[in-house]
Design a protein around this motif. Structure first.
Motif, PDB file in Angstrom:
ATOM      1  N   ILE A  38       3.703   2.609   8.215  1.00  0.00           N
ATOM      2  CA  ILE A  38       4.711   1.281   8.184  1.00  0.00           C
ATOM      3  C   ILE A  38       6.047   1.719   7.819  1.00  0.00           C
ATOM      4  CG2 ILE A  38       2.656  -0.116   7.503  1.00  0.00           C
ATOM      5  CD1 ILE A  38       3.768  -0.134   4.781  1.00  0.00           C
ATOM      6  N   ASN A  39       6.975   1.025   8.709  1.00  0.00           N
ATOM      7  CA  ASN A  39       8.200   1.458   8.672  1.00  0.00           C
ATOM      8  C   ASN A  39       8.931   0.141   8.407  1.00  0.00           C
ATOM      9  OD1 ASN A  39       8.052   4.189   9.099  1.00  0.00           O
ATOM     10  ND2 ASN A  39       8.032   4.096  11.086  1.00  0.00           N
ATOM     11  N   GLU A  40       8.484  -0.903   8.630  1.00  0.00           N
ATOM     12  CA  GLU A  40       9.429  -2.359   8.380  1.00  0.00           C
ATOM     13  C   GLU A  40       9.578  -2.877   7.019  1.00  0.00           C
ATOM     14  OE1 GLU A  40       5.083  -3.282   9.748  1.00  0.00           O
ATOM     15  OE2 GLU A  40       6.386  -1.903  10.036  1.00  0.00           O
ATOM     16  N   PHE A  41       9.080  -1.996   6.029  1.00  0.00           N
ATOM     17  CA  PHE A  41       9.172  -2.712   4.628  1.00  0.00           C
ATOM     18  C   PHE A  41      10.124  -1.935   3.880  1.00  0.00           C
ATOM     19  CE2 PHE A  41       4.997  -3.836   6.159  1.00  0.00           C
ATOM     20  CZ  PHE A  41       5.064  -5.278   6.038  1.00  0.00           C
ATOM     21  N   THR A  42      10.656  -2.257   2.737  1.00  0.00           N
ATOM     22  CA  THR A  42      11.483  -1.643   1.820  1.00  0.00           C
ATOM     23  C   THR A  42      10.813  -0.812   1.160  1.00  0.00           C
ATOM     24  OG1 THR A  42      11.382  -3.357   0.072  1.00  0.00           O
ATOM     25  CG2 THR A  42      12.931  -3.783   1.767  1.00  0.00           C
ATOM     26  N   LEU A  43      11.376   0.111   0.421  1.00  0.00           N
ATOM     27  CA  LEU A  43      10.529   0.991  -0.455  1.00  0.00           C
ATOM     28  C   LEU A  43       9.822   0.487  -1.602  1.00  0.00           C
ATOM     29  CD1 LEU A  43      10.446   4.196  -1.323  1.00  0.00           C
ATOM     30  CD2 LEU A  43      12.289   3.628  -2.754  1.00  0.00           C
ATOM     31  N   TRP A  44      10.410  -0.545  -2.238  1.00  0.00           N
ATOM     32  CA  TRP A  44       9.494  -1.309  -3.009  1.00  0.00           C
ATOM     33  C   TRP A  44       8.382  -2.091  -2.679  1.00  0.00           C
ATOM     34  CZ3 TRP A  44       9.913   0.100  -7.893  1.00  0.00           C
ATOM     35  CH2 TRP A  44      11.115   0.750  -8.347  1.00  0.00           C
ATOM     36  N   ALA A  45       8.419  -2.456  -1.530  1.00  0.00           N
ATOM     37  CA  ALA A  45       7.259  -3.168  -0.689  1.00  0.00           C
ATOM     38  C   ALA A  45       6.262  -2.283  -0.254  1.00  0.00           C
ATOM     39  CB  ALA A  45       7.805  -3.938   0.531  1.00  0.00           C
ATOM     40  N   ARG A  46       6.761  -0.924   0.179  1.00  0.00           N
ATOM     41  CA  ARG A  46       5.776   0.070   0.460  1.00  0.00           C
ATOM     42  C   ARG A  46       5.222   0.640  -0.729  1.00  0.00           C
ATOM     43  NH1 ARG A  46       9.189   3.768   4.218  1.00  0.00           N
ATOM     44  NH2 ARG A  46      10.809   3.386   3.030  1.00  0.00           N
ATOM     45  N   LEU A  47       5.861   0.833  -1.980  1.00  0.00           N
ATOM     46  CA  LEU A  47       5.010   1.192  -3.064  1.00  0.00           C
ATOM     47  C   LEU A  47       4.117   0.225  -3.535  1.00  0.00           C
ATOM     48  CD1 LEU A  47       5.134   3.095  -5.429  1.00  0.00           C
ATOM     49  CD2 LEU A  47       6.915   1.944  -6.804  1.00  0.00           C
ATOM     50  N   ALA A  48       4.369  -0.954  -3.480  1.00  0.00           N
ATOM     51  CA  ALA A  48       3.246  -2.269  -4.018  1.00  0.00           C
ATOM     52  C   ALA A  48       2.249  -2.087  -2.735  1.00  0.00           C
ATOM     53  CB  ALA A  48       3.877  -3.570  -3.710  1.00  0.00           C
ATOM     54  N   LEU A  49       2.330  -1.758  -1.593  1.00  0.00           N
ATOM     55  CA  LEU A  49       1.221  -1.778  -0.490  1.00  0.00           C
ATOM     56  C   LEU A  49       0.495  -0.370  -0.593  1.00  0.00           C
ATOM     57  CD1 LEU A  49       3.053  -3.048   2.792  1.00  0.00           C
ATOM     58  CD2 LEU A  49       1.434  -4.161   1.599  1.00  0.00           C
ATOM     59  N   PHE A  50       1.010   0.700  -1.275  1.00  0.00           N
ATOM     60  CA  PHE A  50       0.477   1.779  -1.349  1.00  0.00           C
ATOM     61  C   PHE A  50      -0.457   1.694  -2.738  1.00  0.00           C
ATOM     62  CE2 PHE A  50       0.046   5.744  -4.138  1.00  0.00           C
ATOM     63  CZ  PHE A  50      -0.323   6.524  -3.327  1.00  0.00           C
ATOM     64  N   SER A  51       0.148   1.153  -3.619  1.00  0.00           N
ATOM     65  CA  SER A  51      -0.737   0.752  -4.892  1.00  0.00           C
ATOM     66  C   SER A  51      -1.991  -0.120  -4.338  1.00  0.00           C
ATOM     67  CB  SER A  51       0.103   0.094  -5.877  1.00  0.00           C
ATOM     68  OG  SER A  51       1.186   0.813  -6.270  1.00  0.00           O
ATOM     69  N   ALA A  52      -1.848  -1.081  -3.663  1.00  0.00           N
ATOM     70  CA  ALA A  52      -3.009  -2.003  -3.090  1.00  0.00           C
ATOM     71  C   ALA A  52      -3.820  -1.316  -2.091  1.00  0.00           C
ATOM     72  CB  ALA A  52      -2.546  -3.302  -2.427  1.00  0.00           C
ATOM     73  N   SER A  53      -3.331  -0.260  -1.523  1.00  0.00           N
ATOM     74  CA  SER A  53      -4.065   0.393  -0.695  1.00  0.00           C
ATOM     75  C   SER A  53      -5.258   1.431  -1.366  1.00  0.00           C
ATOM     76  CB  SER A  53      -3.417   1.157   0.447  1.00  0.00           C
ATOM     77  OG  SER A  53      -4.098   2.004   1.416  1.00  0.00           O
ATOM     78  N   MET A  54      -4.611   2.037  -2.433  1.00  0.00           N
ATOM     79  CA  MET A  54      -5.276   2.956  -3.278  1.00  0.00           C
ATOM     80  C   MET A  54      -6.330   2.221  -4.213  1.00  0.00           C
ATOM     81  SD  MET A  54      -4.940   6.064  -4.438  1.00  0.00           S
ATOM     82  CE  MET A  54      -5.565   7.017  -5.925  1.00  0.00           C
ATOM     83  N   ILE A  55      -6.119   1.080  -4.484  1.00  0.00           N
ATOM     84  CA  ILE A  55      -6.796   0.292  -5.380  1.00  0.00           C
ATOM     85  C   ILE A  55      -8.003  -0.043  -4.320  1.00  0.00           C
ATOM     86  CG2 ILE A  55      -7.424  -1.903  -7.000  1.00  0.00           C
ATOM     87  CD1 ILE A  55      -4.438  -1.434  -7.865  1.00  0.00           C
ATOM     88  N   ILE A  56      -7.710  -0.535  -3.426  1.00  0.00           N
ATOM     89  CA  ILE A  56      -8.934  -1.251  -2.677  1.00  0.00           C
ATOM     90  C   ILE A  56      -9.788  -0.193  -1.990  1.00  0.00           C
ATOM     91  CG2 ILE A  56      -9.249  -2.417  -0.281  1.00  0.00           C
ATOM     92  CD1 ILE A  56      -6.769  -4.263  -0.822  1.00  0.00           C
ATOM     93  N   GLY A  57      -9.287   1.029  -1.771  1.00  0.00           N
ATOM     94  CA  GLY A  57      -9.728   2.057  -1.153  1.00  0.00           C
ATOM     95  C   GLY A  57     -10.784   2.689  -2.198  1.00  0.00           C
ATOM     96  N   THR A  58     -10.147   2.739  -3.439  1.00  0.00           N
ATOM     97  CA  THR A  58     -11.242   3.315  -4.550  1.00  0.00           C
ATOM     98  C   THR A  58     -12.313   2.291  -4.853  1.00  0.00           C
ATOM     99  OG1 THR A  58      -9.293   4.368  -5.399  1.00  0.00           O
ATOM    100  CG2 THR A  58     -11.309   3.978  -7.005  1.00  0.00           C
TER     101      THR A  58
END
Length: 124
Positions: A38-58
């Motif tokens: 994903i490139n269309e988001f800011t750094l902070w949005a990508r960090l939040a999406l990374f966290s959500a992805s990590m938690i959901i994946g786990t």
């Protein structure tokens, strides 16, 4: 350390402590793949999406592994036991993207419905 940060770290530890290290590695790998794609988001949005992805994946690693095993055996006639780490990777890559797609579709329908209601009210 601030109380909020302490609570967040404790919650994260309790959430992730019951999973094997391989599930965490799988969720981390899937989250990295997702964030890189994903490139269309800011750094902070990508960090939040990374966290959500990590938690959901786990959290959903076992369920996804079971679903993948069932689909392979039912449709391809391959009997294989998918490990939860693979389930974590697949879920981390796809879950947030699917949720974002559903949100966009629902938001689009809500916008179209509101526009139709406005045009109906203007025509009266």
């Amino acid at each position: 350390m601030s109380p909020l940060l302490t609570k967040a770290a404790t919650s994260l530890h309790l959430l992730l402590a019951h999973h094997s290290p391989w599930v965490l590695v799988g969720a981390f790998s899937g989250s990295v793949i997702f964030v890189i794609s994903i490139n269309e988001f800011t750094l902070w949005a990508r960090l939040a999406l990374f966290s959500a992805s990590m938690i959901i994946g786990t959290i959903s690693s076992d369920c996804t592994a079971s679903v993948l095993s069932t689909l392979l055996s039912r449709y391809l006639d391959i009997t294989v036991n998918i490990p939860p780490a693979i389930g974590a990777t697949v879920t981390a890559v796809t879950a947030v993207r699917l949720l974002m797609g559903f949100n966009k579709k629902i938001s689009g329908k809500m916008v179209n419905t509101n526009e139709k209601e406005r045009s109906n009210n203007e025509n009266r």
